[in-house]
Scaffold this motif. Structure first.
Motif, short mmCIF file in Angstrom:
data_model
loop_
_atom_site.label_atom_id
_atom_site.label_comp_id
_atom_site.label_asym_id
_atom_site.label_seq_id
_atom_site.Cartn_x
_atom_site.Cartn_y
_atom_site.Cartn_z
N LYS A 451 0.83 -1.20 0.00
CA LYS A 451 0.00 0.00 0.00
C LYS A 451 0.87 1.26 0.00
O LYS A 451 0.60 2.22 -0.72
CB LYS A 451 -0.93 0.00 1.22
N VAL A 452 1.91 1.24 0.84
CA VAL A 452 2.79 2.41 0.94
C VAL A 452 3.49 2.66 -0.40
O VAL A 452 3.59 3.80 -0.86
CB VAL A 452 3.83 2.21 2.07
N GLU A 453 3.98 1.57 -1.02
CA GLU A 453 4.65 1.73 -2.30
C GLU A 453 3.71 2.30 -3.34
O GLU A 453 4.08 3.19 -4.13
CB GLU A 453 5.20 0.38 -2.79
N ARG A 454 2.47 1.77 -3.37
CA ARG A 454 1.49 2.28 -4.33
C ARG A 454 1.15 3.74 -4.04
O ARG A 454 1.04 4.58 -4.94
CB ARG A 454 0.23 1.42 -4.29
N LEU A 455 0.97 4.07 -2.74
CA LEU A 455 0.66 5.45 -2.37
C LEU A 455 1.81 6.39 -2.72
O LEU A 455 1.60 7.53 -3.16
CB LEU A 455 0.35 5.54 -0.87
N GLN A 456 3.06 5.92 -2.53
CA GLN A 456 4.22 6.75 -2.88
C GLN A 456 4.23 7.07 -4.37
O GLN A 456 4.43 8.21 -4.78
CB GLN A 456 5.51 6.03 -2.50
#
Length: 683
Positions: A451-456
């Protein structure tokens, strides 16, 4: 009694040392012979593959030659009947004569003049051509296959396949000529995967290559007559051998075959590096395991010898006084407590680890399950003990646990209690306990990380796009004001407007770099590669970047004339790479210096473009991360020289995607030279 104990302990140490040395010798000897067998097996397998490929290529070549021969016979018979009234073009268009294989079909009369052709023709005498002259001199009675020639009519490279046309009395009446594109063969060779260094070659009894593919380019015309492969093929007809190519100097496993009824040979070769690639992986793993086993044996021997020495001292103490027994018992009790404490600490660490730690037997049956595993899979250890791990990771194939020695399983699908599926990253290790194989699995729920990678990625893309729109408007407005649209500005105001405009340009470049990085990381950066003239690209790069260099009081010049070659690149992205290299060179040059652009042909199929400066050079500690994102040589670079530290990272990704390579040479205090290598485009 004390002397007897000393001798007994000494004998025990010597015996243990000898046993350990024998065991080490056995391990390394066994490893050596296993690797030797593995290497021989890899070579034999590759040689067998090359043999099978050679048979396939032989069959394809025979079919093509038979097709060409049938076309030559067909044309000869109809020419004898119809003469110059033979409508050759109609037969080509109707498909009776296969046009997808043949470049040209023609008739040469008894004087060597071109009489008929399916292509537009002009008066041409071909009597000097080998494939015509050989039939004028004598009747071969079979198809003749020429060396690769450049057709005077078609202006294409071709293999001229000819048959003599005779009058009824056997006298010479002309030659039927069918021209086969040599690259028709190499296009078929492209479908055969022989590895990075594999080659496929068709050559004649004269040693001249008719068609060749080496994995990077298709070539014709080389002379193999001095090579071992040609000599072996000429002597034996068909066979296998290991040899070094006279074309590129690489060692390969060759399988060559004589084309039945034709003076031609085909050879398929697999590079030794490609053949031994699986063996090298196995070799590293075997050596690693042997080294670990050796270290364990040495550690165990040292430990036991130390214990024997300790026992000797204990016996000596026991003989001297009963108090030593009490001390020894006390020490043993302390060791027991320490062992228990160590075991308790280990259990506490395992149970409280942030990652799931699971142990299984070789069938995948769960034997232990820590608290984090309970939390990740939403079930208690007592409900899963004895059950198979595949219930938690169904994407793993049943019975695959014996393959876990590889160490990393990567990302698999995990299933929580209740059926929820989530991404799970697993690493494994294998241990041997009491004669049984056990496996330790360390699993990590990477849902949040994904999720964090996608949000970044979404954040960078959104912010960059949202910033670029108003920034473009600001930059345009400042440009108009600076250009005098609103009237002549006061000197101080003009300076401030120019400063603001310059910073909007820097911010726009930073946003574009961030968007390029985001595209590269997500695999969305698309390139439109076409054949471009390198000299024009270099001239354009110098002209476009000269204004920037002039502002820094630096000049850009060509070190030597650019070779007249073509490269298959995306012109816009090529200029982006050149702009990064030239701007860096200018920024790190002294006032009055000249940044040089040099081009050099490394071989017949590679071209190098180098940008050199005479700046301070690149420090040793910075070289390992020079192509990483946001890298600057020191903390003052960003302020002093400007830039985001993304240019070289983006340039490396673009060059690699276009099939090139990027690198550099640097000497402290003398300057740096960054270069990019591209294949020469041959059409």
């Amino acid at each position: 009694m004390e002397l007897l104990a000393k001798n007994r302990n000494r004998d025990a140490r010597v015996g243990l040392s000898l046993f350990s040395l024998l065991l080490l010798a056995y391990i390394w000897g066994s490893t050596y012979y296993q690797l030797l067998d593995a290497k021989n097996e890899a070579i034999q397998t590759a040689q067998k593959d090359a043999r099978n490929y050679a048979r396939t290529i032989e069959e394809h070549t025979i079919r093509t030659l038979q097709t060409a021969d049938q076309a030559a016979l067909f044309v000869s018979e109809h020419y004898l009947v119809s003469g110059l009234r033979f409508d050759l073009l109609s037969y080509m268009k109707s498909g009776i004569i296969l046009g997808d294989i043949l470049n040209q079909v023609s008739i040469v009369d008894q004087k060597g003049e071109l009489a008929l052709s399916n292509l537009p023709m002009k008066k041409t005498n071909l009597a000097d051509r080998e494939h015509i002259r050989v039939h004028m001199e004598k009747d071969l009675g079979q198809l003749f296959v020429s060396k690769p020639v450049l057709g005077r009519i078609s202006q294409k490279w071709s293999l001229q396949m000819t048959r003599r046309i005779n009058h009824a009395d056997g006298s010479f009446n002309g030659v039927a000529v069918v021209s086969v594109d040599p690259f028709y063969f190499t296009r078929f060779y492209d479908e055969i995967n022989l590895g990075k260094h594999g080659t496929v070659t068709m050559f004649g009894e004269d040693g001249i290559v008719r068609a060749r593919r080496d994995g990077k380019s298709a070539e014709v015309g080389q002379d193999l007559s001095k090579g071992m492969i040609f000599k072996a093929a000429l002597a034996n007809g068909s066979g296998d051998m290991r040899s070094t190519s006279v074309v590129d100097g690489k060692e390969r496993l060759f399988s060559y075959r004589k084309i039945k009824n034709y003076p031609l040979y085909v050879a398929a070769a697999i590079g030794i590096e490609d053949a031994l690639a699986p063996y090298q992986t196995r070799k590293i793993e075997a050596l690693r395991l042997s080294l670990i086993a050796s270290l364990l044996i040495i550690a165990f021997s040292v430990f036991v010898i130390a214990m024997v020495g300790r026992l000797q001292r204990s016996e000596q103490h026991a003989l001297s006084a009963n108090a030593a027994k009490t001390s020894l018992l006390h020490d043993l009790e302390l060791q027991k407590d320490e062992l228990k404490a160590s075991s308790d600490r280990l259990d506490t660490i395992v149970q409280n680890a942030a990652d799931a730690i699971i142990t299984t037997n070789d069938r995948g049956d769960i034997e232990s399950f820590n608290h984090s595993a309970e939390s990740i899979f939403a079930c208690s250890a007592k409900d899963l003990l004895g059950r198979n791990m595949q219930q938690l990771t169904p994407t793993l194939q049943a019975g695959s646990w014996k393959l876990l020695e590889a160490g990393v399983l990567g990302v698999v699908e995990g299933v929580r209690n209740g059926g929820a599926v989530f991404p799970l990253e697993i690493t494994t290790s294998k241990v041997h306990v009491l004669g049984q194989d056990k496996f330790i699995l360390i699993a990590r729920d990477i849902t949040e990380r994904r999720k964090v990678e996608r949000l970044q990625q979404e954040f960078v893309s959104t912010v960059s796009h949202e910033l670029r729109t108003p920034l473009t408007a600001i930059r345009g407005s400042l440009g108009l004001v600076a250009g005098g649209v609103t009237g002549v500005l006061p000197v101080q105001a003009a300076t401030l407007v120019k400063m603001a405009y310059t910073n909007t340009e820097r911010l726009t470049q930073l946003i574009n770099d961030l968007l390029d990085v985001q595209k590269l990381e997500s695999g969305l950066l698309s390139l439109t590669q076409v054949s471009c003239n390198l000299a024009k690209l270099i001239d354009e790069a110098r002209d476009v970047n000269q204004a920037f260099a002039t502002r820094l009081e630096v000049n850009i010049a060509l070190h030597n004339p650019t070779p007249d070659v073509q490269v298959n690149v995306d012109a816009g992205r090529f200029q982006q790479v050149m702009a990064n290299l030239l701007s860096n060179a200018c920024k790190y040059s002294n006032q009055g210096d000249t940044v040089m652009i040099a081009t050099k042909l490394l071989a017949s199929d590679r071209i190098r473009i180098a940008v050199s400066d005479r700046g301070p050079g690149i420090s040793e500690e910075f070289r390992e991360r020079i192509f990483q994102k946001f890298s600057q040589q020191d903390s003052s670079d960003t302020k002093a020289k400007g830039g985001s530290g993304l240019g070289l990272s983006i340039s490396k990704a673009i060059v690699n995607q276009m099939g090139g390579e990027i690198g550099y040479h640097s000497t402290i205090g003398e300057g740096s030279s960054f270069y990019v290598d591209f294949p020469v485009y041959s059409g």
